[in-house]
Design a protein around this motif. Sequence first.
Motif, PDB file in Angstrom:
ATOM      1  N   ILE A  32       0.851  -1.197   0.000  1.00  0.00           N
ATOM      2  CA  ILE A  32       0.000   0.000   0.000  1.00  0.00           C
ATOM      3  C   ILE A  32       0.887   1.248   0.000  1.00  0.00           C
ATOM      4  N   ALA A  33       0.701   2.103  -1.013  1.00  0.00           N
ATOM      5  CA  ALA A  33       1.455   3.364  -1.083  1.00  0.00           C
ATOM      6  C   ALA A  33       0.803   4.329  -0.112  1.00  0.00           C
ATOM      7  N   LEU A  34       1.493   4.582   0.999  1.00  0.00           N
ATOM      8  CA  LEU A  34       0.874   5.294   2.125  1.00  0.00           C
ATOM      9  C   LEU A  34       1.516   6.667   2.348  1.00  0.00           C
ATOM     10  N   SER A  35       0.778   7.725   1.969  1.00  0.00           N
ATOM     11  CA  SER A  35       1.307   9.081   2.153  1.00  0.00           C
ATOM     12  C   SER A  35       0.937   9.638   3.525  1.00  0.00           C
ATOM     13  N   GLY A  36      -0.099   9.066   4.139  1.00  0.00           N
ATOM     14  CA  GLY A  36      -0.611   9.615   5.395  1.00  0.00           C
ATOM     15  C   GLY A  36      -1.828  10.495   5.141  1.00  0.00           C
ATOM     16  N   GLY A  37      -2.111  10.790   3.863  1.00  0.00           N
ATOM     17  CA  GLY A  37      -3.325  11.539   3.498  1.00  0.00           C
ATOM     18  C   GLY A  37      -4.553  10.657   3.706  1.00  0.00           C
ATOM     19  N   LYS A  38      -5.747  11.278   3.680  1.00  0.00           N
ATOM     20  CA  LYS A  38      -6.970  10.539   4.030  1.00  0.00           C
ATOM     21  C   LYS A  38      -7.237   9.349   3.099  1.00  0.00           C
ATOM     22  N   ASP A  39      -6.919   9.496   1.805  1.00  0.00           N
ATOM     23  CA  ASP A  39      -7.250   8.433   0.852  1.00  0.00           C
ATOM     24  C   ASP A  39      -6.387   7.181   1.056  1.00  0.00           C
ATOM     25  N   SER A  40      -5.082   7.399   1.225  1.00  0.00           N
ATOM     26  CA  SER A  40      -4.242   6.201   1.390  1.00  0.00           C
ATOM     27  C   SER A  40      -4.442   5.596   2.785  1.00  0.00           C
ATOM     28  N   VAL A  41      -4.808   6.430   3.770  1.00  0.00           N
ATOM     29  CA  VAL A  41      -5.090   5.879   5.106  1.00  0.00           C
ATOM     30  C   VAL A  41      -6.378   5.042   5.057  1.00  0.00           C
ATOM     31  N   ALA A  62       3.076  -1.734   3.877  1.00  0.00           N
ATOM     32  CA  ALA A  62       2.899  -0.345   3.425  1.00  0.00           C
ATOM     33  C   ALA A  62       4.259   0.259   3.088  1.00  0.00           C
ATOM     34  N   ILE A  63       4.263   1.197   2.125  1.00  0.00           N
ATOM     35  CA  ILE A  63       5.509   1.901   1.758  1.00  0.00           C
ATOM     36  C   ILE A  63       5.226   3.409   1.791  1.00  0.00           C
ATOM     37  N   SER A  64       6.057   4.149   2.538  1.00  0.00           N
ATOM     38  CA  SER A  64       5.933   5.613   2.562  1.00  0.00           C
ATOM     39  C   SER A  64       7.196   6.226   2.001  1.00  0.00           C
ATOM     40  N   VAL A  65       7.037   7.273   1.213  1.00  0.00           N
ATOM     41  CA  VAL A  65       8.189   7.938   0.602  1.00  0.00           C
ATOM     42  C   VAL A  65       8.283   9.368   1.133  1.00  0.00           C
ATOM     43  N   ASP A  66       9.453   9.714   1.661  1.00  0.00           N
ATOM     44  CA  ASP A  66       9.709  11.078   2.135  1.00  0.00           C
ATOM     45  C   ASP A  66      10.356  11.845   0.978  1.00  0.00           C
ATOM     46  N   ALA A  71       8.588  20.987   6.687  1.00  0.00           N
ATOM     47  CA  ALA A  71       7.371  21.429   7.374  1.00  0.00           C
ATOM     48  C   ALA A  71       6.101  20.865   6.737  1.00  0.00           C
ATOM     49  N   TYR A  72       6.223  19.792   5.949  1.00  0.00           N
ATOM     50  CA  TYR A  72       5.027  19.186   5.343  1.00  0.00           C
ATOM     51  C   TYR A  72       5.045  17.667   5.489  1.00  0.00           C
ATOM     52  N   ARG A  73       6.079  17.022   4.948  1.00  0.00           N
ATOM     53  CA  ARG A  73       6.027  15.563   4.831  1.00  0.00           C
ATOM     54  C   ARG A  73       6.117  14.826   6.166  1.00  0.00           C
ATOM     55  N   GLN A  74       6.872  15.401   7.156  1.00  0.00           N
ATOM     56  CA  GLN A  74       7.105  14.634   8.389  1.00  0.00           C
ATOM     57  C   GLN A  74       5.800  14.219   9.067  1.00  0.00           C
ATOM     58  N   ILE A 125      10.417   5.088  -7.007  1.00  0.00           N
ATOM     59  CA  ILE A 125      10.804   4.485  -5.715  1.00  0.00           C
ATOM     60  C   ILE A 125       9.758   3.469  -5.264  1.00  0.00           C
ATOM     61  N   LEU A 126       8.490   3.821  -5.433  1.00  0.00           N
ATOM     62  CA  LEU A 126       7.420   2.887  -5.025  1.00  0.00           C
ATOM     63  C   LEU A 126       7.524   1.592  -5.829  1.00  0.00           C
ATOM     64  N   ASN A 127       7.742   1.739  -7.143  1.00  0.00           N
ATOM     65  CA  ASN A 127       7.804   0.544  -7.993  1.00  0.00           C
ATOM     66  C   ASN A 127       9.023  -0.311  -7.654  1.00  0.00           C
ATOM     67  N   ILE A 138       0.712  -2.846  -6.217  1.00  0.00           N
ATOM     68  CA  ILE A 138       0.797  -1.636  -5.390  1.00  0.00           C
ATOM     69  C   ILE A 138      -0.618  -1.062  -5.326  1.00  0.00           C
ATOM     70  N   ALA A 139      -1.124  -0.844  -4.100  1.00  0.00           N
ATOM     71  CA  ALA A 139      -2.456  -0.235  -3.955  1.00  0.00           C
ATOM     72  C   ALA A 139      -2.278   1.242  -3.631  1.00  0.00           C
ATOM     73  N   THR A 140      -2.893   2.117  -4.433  1.00  0.00           N
ATOM     74  CA  THR A 140      -2.826   3.553  -4.152  1.00  0.00           C
ATOM     75  C   THR A 140      -4.194   4.050  -3.678  1.00  0.00           C
ATOM     76  N   GLY A 141      -4.201   5.289  -3.161  1.00  0.00           N
ATOM     77  CA  GLY A 141      -5.443   5.841  -2.612  1.00  0.00           C
ATOM     78  C   GLY A 141      -6.240   6.652  -3.616  1.00  0.00           C
ATOM     79  N   HIS A 142      -5.976   6.484  -4.908  1.00  0.00           N
ATOM     80  CA  HIS A 142      -6.730   7.277  -5.897  1.00  0.00           C
ATOM     81  C   HIS A 142      -8.235   7.003  -5.786  1.00  0.00           C
ATOM     82  N   ASN A 143      -9.004   8.091  -5.655  1.00  0.00           N
ATOM     83  CA  ASN A 143     -10.452   7.940  -5.491  1.00  0.00           C
ATOM     84  C   ASN A 143     -11.201   8.335  -6.769  1.00  0.00           C
TER      85      ASN A 143
HETATM   86  N1  LIG Z   1       4.825  10.221  -0.139  1.00  0.00           N
HETATM   87  C1  LIG Z   1       4.103   9.170  -0.512  1.00  0.00           C
HETATM   88  N2  LIG Z   1       4.438   7.922  -0.089  1.00  0.00           N
HETATM   89  C2  LIG Z   1       3.720   6.839  -0.480  1.00  0.00           C
HETATM   90  N3  LIG Z   1       2.658   6.916  -1.304  1.00  0.00           N
HETATM   91  C3  LIG Z   1       2.280   8.124  -1.756  1.00  0.00           C
HETATM   92  C4  LIG Z   1       2.974   9.318  -1.390  1.00  0.00           C
HETATM   93  N4  LIG Z   1       2.344  10.361  -1.973  1.00  0.00           N
HETATM   94  C5  LIG Z   1       1.324   9.859  -2.683  1.00  0.00           C
HETATM   95  N5  LIG Z   1       1.262   8.514  -2.557  1.00  0.00           N
HETATM   96  C6  LIG Z   1       0.273   7.590  -3.169  1.00  0.00           C
HETATM   97  O1  LIG Z   1      -0.284   8.182  -4.342  1.00  0.00           O
HETATM   98  C7  LIG Z   1      -1.687   8.419  -4.154  1.00  0.00           C
HETATM   99  C8  LIG Z   1      -2.115   9.710  -4.824  1.00  0.00           C
HETATM  100  O2  LIG Z   1      -1.272  10.765  -4.446  1.00  0.00           O
HETATM  101  P1  LIG Z   1      -1.784  12.195  -3.948  1.00  0.00           P
HETATM  102  O3  LIG Z   1      -0.714  13.177  -4.227  1.00  0.00           O
HETATM  103  O4  LIG Z   1      -3.152  12.465  -4.470  1.00  0.00           O
HETATM  104  O5  LIG Z   1      -1.840  11.898  -2.377  1.00  0.00           O
HETATM  105  P2  LIG Z   1      -2.218  12.826  -1.150  1.00  0.00           P
HETATM  106  O6  LIG Z   1      -3.299  13.777  -1.553  1.00  0.00           O
HETATM  107  O7  LIG Z   1      -0.964  13.386  -0.560  1.00  0.00           O
HETATM  108  O8  LIG Z   1      -2.761  11.772  -0.097  1.00  0.00           O
HETATM  109  P3  LIG Z   1      -3.974  10.779  -0.179  1.00  0.00           P
HETATM  110  O9  LIG Z   1      -4.284  10.523  -1.646  1.00  0.00           O
HETATM  111  O10 LIG Z   1      -3.502   9.578   0.532  1.00  0.00           O
HETATM  112  O11 LIG Z   1      -5.109  11.460   0.534  1.00  0.00           O
HETATM  113  C9  LIG Z   1      -1.889   8.405  -2.648  1.00  0.00           C
HETATM  114  O12 LIG Z   1      -3.216   8.076  -2.320  1.00  0.00           O
HETATM  115  C10 LIG Z   1      -0.898   7.355  -2.210  1.00  0.00           C
HETATM  116  O13 LIG Z   1      -1.399   6.050  -2.416  1.00  0.00           O
END
Ligand SMILES: Nc1ncnc2c1ncn2[C@@H]1O[C@H](COP(=O)(O)OP(=O)(O)OP(=O)(O)O)[C@@H](O)[C@H]1O
Length: 283
Positions: A32-41, A62-66, A71-74, A125-127, A138-143
Amino acid sequence: MNKERFNKKIFSRIDNLINDYQLIKENEKIAIALSGGKDSVLTLHALKNYQLNANFDFELVAISVDEGIEAYRQHGIDVAVSNTELLDIPLIQKSFKEEEGFVLDDIYYYFKSACIPCGVFRRNILNKTAYEIGANKIATGHNLDDEIQSFLMSFSRGDTVKFSKFGPELNQIHEKLVPRIKPLWNTPEKEVGIWAILNDIEIHLDECPYSNLSLRAKIKEFLNKTESKHPGTKENVLNSFIKILDVENAHTVLNECEICGQPTSGKICKSCEIKDIVSGNIK
Ligand SMILES: Nc1ncnc2c1ncn2[C@@H]1O[C@H](COP(=O)(O)OP(=O)(O)OP(=O)(O)O)[C@@H](O)[C@H]1O
């Protein structure tokens, strides 16, 4: 609003999409590509819920990319850590600095938009990470909103090649390219926000400091205004795309990058092109 009824509705829609399109199969490893945003959570919680109720085994990681955005990503990373701990899902943390040698804050001004190097490095990096750990998808949070915005953007630009990225599953078109799935493909963004609030979920809500008034933002505004006057418009747009596009069969052929070996439609991949531009500017 009744929390239990709402959760049932949102999770059932996701479960049905996974079942209808067979997005997850027995014994697969899903990253799971996890940014911490609402969709990927929500994707993280929904896939955990699906796993708990499924009558077959599969693995979640889960994989998170910094990206290196001060003042944003942390906070997004902190949210990824707390949600994965809560759900007992392993988290792999990667960074632009370690993988590509640059932080976004130091290189964005070499490009027309910061989103160009950011998106290219992140996808790369995710790939690479998913491939290295043997993930099948890879599962992303695209809605639903992201999907129709992307489609209308490609439509506006006449970029019909991008239509092949439409749909809840992107098929494997190269051995080193891990297929992507979008479990929230037909979930409206508004419902994701309601889910997070109703369930008091810890999420990263800040706007990326590099997002500006892009074509996506204008299309988003147009769709939101139309939806509020004519409810159901977004779903209708999605259904029209399904009817006119051969979602299953649209694909392109890929080569391997002559520098790093990653899949690419050209001779050199976008990630190596970007590193070349940055190195040229730094010298
Ligand atoms: N830094 C990151 N690390 C891991 N995955 C990411 C990251 N940024 C984006 N993604 C993946 O790509 C998707 C679409 O990216 P987008 O930029 O719309 O994310 P976001 O608005 O920051 O957060 P989210 O979509 O989770 O609410 C995310 O839902 C997530 O699955």
